[in-house]
Design an enzyme around this catalytic site. Structure first.
Site: not given
Length: 282
Positions: A95, A41, A113, A159, A138-139, A18
């Protein structure tokens, strides 16, 4: 996939991630043109540190818990602590929440997500923010669909949970190969766990040869990276990092290595250019 970030929110790896995220967004905002933030994510976006999951591991105690009294030491650390404090004493921002608080009125965010429960929390958190778009998908696939963004400038944060380490790196590399073709000027930040340091050699070799113009590797170890059964550190590889990101992060990393070291251990941190403007691979 069974991973839930609520067990790990606010730990040393979150602190690193972060702080780097804040530095990246602020560097991009040095120019007035709008930017897009894409989180592959995203998780739930906000976590209860007094809840059963967080207290079961108590990882936040050795992360954000060690830093709250250090306000005034460094400007970047102060901005991070202020953003965490804005959530209240018992909550920690993910995030997406940190990014949303930093984004300007004409900036935008695309949050991905895959888990329905987490995606629902994310939608609820940002239901009144028209800059934020939540995708239950799906990212990695979303990177192909959403890049390049209409803003033409911005940051992608990758991430993942790393439940399957080798397969995860393969997915990251495939996704980045496509993304760098579609959006070569984008900034990409890849968070990764560190258990055995030597296991990262193949990924770093790939980074040295990837299509990004420059690659900066950021590493924080809270203990030696020699025991595979535990999380010994975390890293973030930044592809196409903004100008002087390394200078911004250097004093912070030194402080984090000291403050977040595991009990009885010596923490270490490093910034390593894996690829430079002239094409040289370190």
């Amino acid at each position: 996939m069974n991973y839930r970030h609520a067990y790990h929110a606010g730990n040393f790896a979150d602190v690193l991630k972060h702080c780097v995220l804040i530095a990246l967004i602020e560097a991009l905002q040095a120019k007035p043109k709008p930017l897009c933030y894409l989180d592959t994510h995203a998780g739930a976006g906000r976590y209860d540190l007094s809840g059963e999951a967080a207290r079961k591991t108590a990882e936040a105690d050795a992360g954000i818990g060690r830093l709250r009294a250090l306000h005034g030491r460094l400007p970047l650390l102060d901005r991070y602590l202020d953003l965490v404090a804005a959530e209240g004493a018992d909550h920690y921002p993910g995030s997406p929440r940190i990014a949303a608080r930093l984004l300007r009125a004409d900036d935008a965010a695309q949050l991905c997500e895959l888990l329905p429960e987490e995606a629902a929390k994310l939608r609820a958190l940002f239901r009144e923010d028209r800059r934020i778009h939540v995708h239950e998908r799906d990212g990695y696939a979303a990177m192909k669909a959403l890049l390049p963004p209409t803003q033409k400038r911005g940051l992608v944060l990758i991430d993942p949970p790393f439940e399957e380490q080798i397969d995860e790196y393969a997915r990251i590399q495939t996704a980045l190969d496509t993304a760098l073709t579609r959006w070569p000027s984008g900034v990409y930040a890849v968070w990764y766990p560190i258990k055995l340091g030597r296991e990262l050699h193949p990924f770093r070799r790939w980074l040295r040869g990837c299509a990004a113009k420059t690659v900066l590797d950021i590493e924080l170890l809270t203990r030696p990276d020699t025991v595979p059964q535990r999380l010994n550190g975390a890293g973030i590889a930044v592809l196409n990092p903004p100008w002087r990101l390394d200078a911004t992060l250097h004093p912070l990393l030194r402080l984090l290595a000291t403050q977040l070291a595991a009990d009885g251990e010596r923490g270490t941190a490093r910034l390593n250019w894996l690829k430079t403007e002239d094409g040289t691979a370190a």
